[in-house]
Design a protein around this motif. Structure first.
Motif, PDB file in Angstrom:
ATOM      1  N   SER A 178      13.730  23.555  41.093  1.00  0.00           N
ATOM      2  CA  SER A 178      12.588  24.091  41.828  1.00  0.00           C
ATOM      3  C   SER A 178      12.632  25.615  41.918  1.00  0.00           C
ATOM      4  O   SER A 178      11.820  26.220  42.604  1.00  0.00           O
ATOM      5  CB  SER A 178      12.545  23.484  43.242  1.00  0.00           C
ATOM      6  OG  SER A 178      13.739  23.807  43.932  1.00  0.00           O
ATOM      7  N   ALA A 219       8.519  23.198  48.401  1.00  0.00           N
ATOM      8  CA  ALA A 219       8.637  21.760  48.641  1.00  0.00           C
ATOM      9  C   ALA A 219       9.747  21.136  47.811  1.00  0.00           C
ATOM     10  O   ALA A 219      10.001  19.943  47.890  1.00  0.00           O
ATOM     11  CB  ALA A 219       7.315  21.081  48.310  1.00  0.00           C
ATOM     12  N   SER A 236       9.536  26.558  44.281  1.00  0.00           N
ATOM     13  CA  SER A 236       8.683  25.612  44.988  1.00  0.00           C
ATOM     14  C   SER A 236       9.288  25.367  46.367  1.00  0.00           C
ATOM     15  O   SER A 236      10.386  24.818  46.470  1.00  0.00           O
ATOM     16  CB  SER A 236       8.604  24.289  44.224  1.00  0.00           C
ATOM     17  OG  SER A 236       8.073  23.279  45.053  1.00  0.00           O
ATOM     18  N   ASP A 287      10.814  10.396  42.204  1.00  0.00           N
ATOM     19  CA  ASP A 287      10.766  11.716  42.849  1.00  0.00           C
ATOM     20  C   ASP A 287      12.139  12.380  42.833  1.00  0.00           C
ATOM     21  O   ASP A 287      12.264  13.576  42.539  1.00  0.00           O
ATOM     22  CB  ASP A 287      10.281  11.587  44.295  1.00  0.00           C
ATOM     23  CG  ASP A 287       8.799  11.178  44.350  1.00  0.00           C
ATOM     24  OD1 ASP A 287       8.136  11.293  43.285  1.00  0.00           O
ATOM     25  OD2 ASP A 287       8.327  10.741  45.409  1.00  0.00           O
ATOM     26  N   ASN A 291       4.135  13.978  44.885  1.00  0.00           N
ATOM     27  CA  ASN A 291       3.345  15.115  45.350  1.00  0.00           C
ATOM     28  C   ASN A 291       2.729  15.918  44.210  1.00  0.00           C
ATOM     29  O   ASN A 291       2.230  17.016  44.426  1.00  0.00           O
ATOM     30  CB  ASN A 291       4.229  16.037  46.193  1.00  0.00           C
ATOM     31  CG  ASN A 291       4.776  15.293  47.397  1.00  0.00           C
ATOM     32  OD1 ASN A 291       4.037  14.549  48.051  1.00  0.00           O
ATOM     33  ND2 ASN A 291       6.066  15.465  47.666  1.00  0.00           N
ATOM     34  N   LYS A 331      13.109  15.859  41.110  1.00  0.00           N
ATOM     35  CA  LYS A 331      13.679  16.989  41.837  1.00  0.00           C
ATOM     36  C   LYS A 331      14.991  17.440  41.187  1.00  0.00           C
ATOM     37  O   LYS A 331      15.328  18.616  41.188  1.00  0.00           O
ATOM     38  CB  LYS A 331      13.921  16.621  43.298  1.00  0.00           C
ATOM     39  CG  LYS A 331      12.627  16.623  44.117  1.00  0.00           C
ATOM     40  CD  LYS A 331      12.954  16.461  45.596  1.00  0.00           C
ATOM     41  CE  LYS A 331      11.699  16.168  46.445  1.00  0.00           C
ATOM     42  NZ  LYS A 331      10.678  17.194  46.316  1.00  0.00           N
ATOM     43  N   ASP A 379       9.677  20.870  44.574  1.00  0.00           N
ATOM     44  CA  ASP A 379       9.133  20.225  43.368  1.00  0.00           C
ATOM     45  C   ASP A 379       9.630  20.964  42.117  1.00  0.00           C
ATOM     46  O   ASP A 379       9.878  22.172  42.163  1.00  0.00           O
ATOM     47  CB  ASP A 379       7.606  20.255  43.385  1.00  0.00           C
ATOM     48  CG  ASP A 379       7.038  19.410  44.520  1.00  0.00           C
ATOM     49  OD1 ASP A 379       7.689  18.394  44.852  1.00  0.00           O
ATOM     50  OD2 ASP A 379       5.975  19.772  45.069  1.00  0.00           O
TER      51      ASP A 379
END
Lengths: 423, 513
Positions: A80, A127, A125, A365, A351, A369, A129
């Motif tokens: 990320s 979040a 990111s 997910d 997301n 990640k 991501d």
């Protein structure tokens, strides 16, 4: 005498053939109206031109890995977070330098944080991501008035719904100087106009159509591996993971692929599991109208399901989008992105802005990640939102004077600026 | 003789060329017909294959329809058929209750009714959205009256058939429907018209052929080139197939063969002409040498005869002189004078022969004045012979061009002959005239005339009619030589006992400004 020499020189100059490439205009026949190709504009047929005007920070190598685009160097601190250094002298076509704000604005859909450090940019990111797939596909641009400018080799010269003309910002001898996109109203028009010699490049969606180009020496066929597969989505609203796995196991993907496409479509591996948990009610298959390949696939799917195969129903594109969101269907044939792996996995991230189906899988997910695209795809097969059948080749016919045409690796015509023109 | 030879060779060459051109024309026609026949055979074969393909597809559809035993499940089963028989495209069941949106796309309503009443029907060829050429065909469903099985036949095979036909390097095949719409094209340049439906050059021809009118065998085709063509018709559907080959390409082997043959023929002709000319030159040279020897012989004979005569007189005169008799002195004097004059004329005649005629030194000459001058010059000679000379000029002055000295020599020669041929008290007339593009100078005497048998060779050397021993016969040949060198002619008319007329005919010239 002097006058005669001058006249002879003038004649010689007039007879000199134009330097190839520096004047070469490639005409591309497409379907649909042409609009602004800017990344923040409404997607349209013009999107084929996006990569030539608006470079992305990263690009896709033929093996699917990320390589530098606008970014000359990049270093991932984590999936990320990445630090990129722009190419020496990289500027927008209006001459202005690329700033952190420009990058932030270009990636605003993903809500990445962008900071400038010395000559480098840190992109992250918040979040958590993965940033890599986004950096590959989002072009960097800047709005100057109502016009978007990019750092790519081409810039937009003129635009109307039928013609989009792009010209190289800096002349490159031996390469394409101008690209003219021609937007036609029906799918038959680009085909006929290319055959008639009004266009030099046509994207071909069905191998059968290539037969029309046999013996047309002006054009050559270019093949590349596909990025989208033929797939059967299984309605998650109706079927749980076990049933979906059973349906995946019940579909002989290699047979279906061979039956529908012959050898023109690379089949996916056989899905593991047993078909014992198939629902008793026949499974209806939805398919997009006028997509003959998918219609044929639907027939093969219903036959493969035997007594479990239901009716085939044709639906419109908006209805397909609606159903994708609701997941309230038995089976729906579609063409999801499957390559490069990072982008393919991102389609299914909870997301992800590219996840239109609302699929949620914590394992996927987590793999995303972690930047483990292979694991993400494996997790998908464990809890399948779709059953991948095969990946058709991407095809185009291109002017024979182009020496090294290529489709892909990711964007259909992304390598066009590097194509060389034969003597 | 050389001119005759040239005419002979040119005439032969012309005849050979005419024969050759006729042969080329016939060969070309024959090659054209042969190519067209071959193209027609290919077209027939292509039409036959297309017909067989369509017939096979319909047969397959009939077989499928024959298996339909009931409505239930039939639609589902029929829908699966294209997986095993892709060329049948989409297969559906047609019943009275089939909704409008599921009827075969391009079947006319009347055809739908006909299909439901048990007849086989077919739509025109059309292109599906995926650009596949297709045709909707319905056949009665086996055991269920009032229903039909319809298929959207995939006719990409038609395009394939056309593309498979290659004649020579760039010959190709085209298929048309009855209205002349291009259905499939083997020519890449015309393939766009298949999709757009725009007519090609052959479209009107194809529709005429479909109506049964004669098929054109050569025309400027859609590839903008004159082609040879072979046509074939299908009866159901009423399509036509034409196989074309650019004419230049079709006739190229024949043309190359003709060029080769022509080259060989021309080479043979040139070699023959060269050999003939060389051989003729050798013959002419031989003849010329022989003629020279004959002439030399004649000259030698004349000279030896005349000089021998002169020598005999001079020997007699010498003998008289040796006698030392003064009575002989007058005779000796007369002999010497006469022989000296004769030898002087002899030398003069030869001197005339050696004088070259140079046309570039010719000058305009008033022939009337010239005749008067010649007449005056000859008066002393005429008076001595007791002959009167009259000159009659032309009404309008005739002008000629020439070497005055030589022409004078020629005219005086004729005049001198006429005086000598005339009896004392006789008359010699000089008459100048002109007609058409020539001027004439006639010298007429009232002498004994010349025998008819001598006239044809009168102008030949050493053929003098005078047998006085004072003439070597060089005068008239010299006259002819001079006149011919001036572009003119000589002529003679004579009647025994009445006299002779010698004419000099010269080309008329414009009066000098």
């Amino acid at each position: 005498m002097r006058l005669a020499l001058l006249a002879a020189s003038a004649v010689a100059l007039a007879c000199t053939p134009p330097r190839n490439g520096s004047e070469f205009r490639l005409r591309i026949a497409l379907v649909g109206p042409l609009r602004d190709p800017a990344p923040d504009a409404e997607p349209s047929t013009s999107s084929y031109a996006q990569e030539w005007v608006f470079e992305s920070l990263l690009r896709t190598a033929p093996d699917g890995s990320a390589i530098g685009g606008l970014a000359a160097r990049f270093q991932f601190a984590s999936p990320s977070r990445v630090v990129v250094e722009l190419r020496e002298g990289a500027r927008f076509s209006d001459g202005s330098a690329v700033t952190a704000d420009d990058i932030r604005q270009s990636l605003r859909e993903s809500a990445f944080e962008v900071r400038e450090q010395a000559r480098e940019f840190v992109i992250e990111s918040p979040a958590g991501d993965p940033v890599e797939p986004i950096l590959r596909h989002n072009g960097i641009f800047k709005r100057v008035g109502d016009k978007a400018v990019g750092t790519g080799p081409f810039q937009v010269v003129s635009l109307d719904p039928e013609r989009l003309l792009l010209r190289r910002s800096v002349p490159a001898p031996g390469k394409i100087a101008e690209v003219l996109l021609l937007g036609y109203p029906t799918s038959r028009d680009p085909f006929a106009h290319t055959l008639a010699g009004d266009a030099d490049l046509l994207i071909v969606d069905d191998p059968k159509k290539l037969e029309f180009f046999e013996g047309v020496s002006r054009l050559r066929v270019v093949r590349g591996h596909g990025a989208n597969s033929i797939a059967v989505a299984v309605g998650r609203h109706r079927f749980d993971r076990a049933v979906r796995s059973a349906i995946a196991a019940a579909l002989p993907v290699a047979n279906i692929s061979r039956l529908v496409f012959g050898k023109e479509c690379l089949p996916f591996p056989v899905n593991a599991g047993t078909a014992s948990a198939l629902p008793s009610k026949p499974l209806d298959v939805l398919v997009l109208q006028e997509d003959f390949q998918l219609a044929h696939t639907a027939l093969a799917v219903t036959r493969a399901l035997g007594q479990h195969g239901g009716e085939i129903r044709f639906i419109s594109v908006p209805e397909a989008f609606r159903l994708l969101k609701s997941q309230d269907f038995d089976l729906l044939l579609l063409r999801p992105l499957v390559w490069p792996p990072s982008s393919a996995a991102l389609v299914w991230g909870s997301n992800s802005p590219h996840n239109f189906s609302g699929y949620r899988n914590l394992n996927v997910d987590a793999a995303l990640k972690a930047g483990d695209w292979a694991r993400a795809m494996q997790e998908l097969r464990e809890d399948p939102p779709v059953v991948f059948i095969c990946t058709p080749e991407r095809l185009a016919v291109v002017d024979s004077r182009v020496k090294n045409p290529q489709v892909g690796p990711y964007g259909y015509l992304e390598t066009l600026p590097e194509w060389e023109i034969a003597e | 003789m050389a001119r005759n030879l040239l005419v002979l060779v040119a005439g032969s060459g012309l005849v050979i060329a005419l024969v050759g051109l006729s042969a080329i024309f016939l060969l070309r026609r024959s090659a054209e017909r042969s190519s067209q026949a071959a193209l027609a055979v290919i077209a027939e074969q292509a039409a036959s294959r297309i017909g067989a393909y369509l017939s096979h597809q319909r047969e397959m559809l009939r077989a499928v329809a024959g298996l339909v035993t009931g409505i239930a499940e039939a639609e589902r089963r029929l829908a699966q058929v294209p997986l095993d028989a892709p060329s049948l495209g989409r297969v559906t069941l047609l019943t009275q209750r089939t909704p409008a949106d599921r009827l075969p796309q391009r079947l006319a309503p009347a055809d739908v009714v006909a299909a439901l009443s048990g007849r086989e029907v077919a739509s025109p060829l059309y292109f599906r959205e995926d650009l596949t050429p297709a045709m909707d065909v319905c056949v009665p469903a086996g055991a269920t009256p009032g229903t039909a099985v319809c298929a959207t036949l995939d006719l990409l095979e038609l395009q394939r058939q056309m593309q498979r036909i290659h004649v020579g390097r760039s010959g190709f095949a085209l298929a048309f429907d009855a209205e002349g719409r291009l259905l499939a094209s083997g020519a890449a340049a015309l393939r766009a018209n298949v999709l757009t439906g725009e007519p090609v050059t052959e479209s009107p021809l194809a529709s005429r052929v479909a109506r049964g009118e004669p098929a054109p065998a050569s025309f400027r085709g859609g590839i903008d080139e004159v082609v040879l063509a072979g046509w074939a018709r299908l009866s159901d559907p009423r399509w036509t197939v034409v196989v074309e080959e650019p004419k230049r390409e079709a006739l190229a082997p024949m043309r190359n063969a003709l060029i080769g043959l022509s080259a060989v023929a021309v080479a043979a002709l040139v070699v023959t002409a060269a050999l003939g000319a060389a051989q003729s030159r050798r013959v002419l040279d031989t003849l010329e040498i022989e003629e020279r020897w004959r002439t030399a012989g004649r000259i030698a004979t004349g000279i030896s005869h005349d000089l021998g005569h002169r020598l005999a007189i001079l020997q007699s005169t010498a003998a008289l002189a040796e006698a030392n008799d003064p009575a002989y002195l007058p005779l000796i004097r007369d002999n010497l004078r006469a022989e000296t004059a004769t030898l002087k004329k002899f030398v003069a005649d030869f001197a005339d022969l050696s004088r070259e005629v140079s046309p570039d030194q010719f000058l305009p000459l008033d022939l009337n004045a010239f005749a008067q001058s010649v007449g005056r010059t000859a008066i002393p000679h005429a008076e001595k012979a007791g002959v009167q000379i009259t000159v009659t000029p032309a009404a309008e002055t005739p002008w000629v061009k020439g070497d005055r000295y030589l022409l004078e020599r020629a005219a005086l020669n004729l005049l001198s002959n006429a005086i000598e041929a005339s009896p004392p008290g006789g008359q010699v007339s000089i008459e100048v005239g002109q007609r058409d593009s020539v001027a004439t100078l006639k010298v007429t005497d009232r002498g004994p005339g010349i025998g008819e048998e001598r006239l044809p060779r009168i102008f030949d050397a050493f053929k003098s009619t005078k047998r006085t021993g004072a003439h070597v016969g060089m005068g008239l040949p010299n006259v002819r030589r001079i006149v011919v060198a001036h572009g003119g002619q000589t002529a003679v008319e004579s009647v025994l006992g009445k006299g002779s007329t010698f004419s000099i005919v010269l080309p008329l010239q414009r009066r000098p400004s």
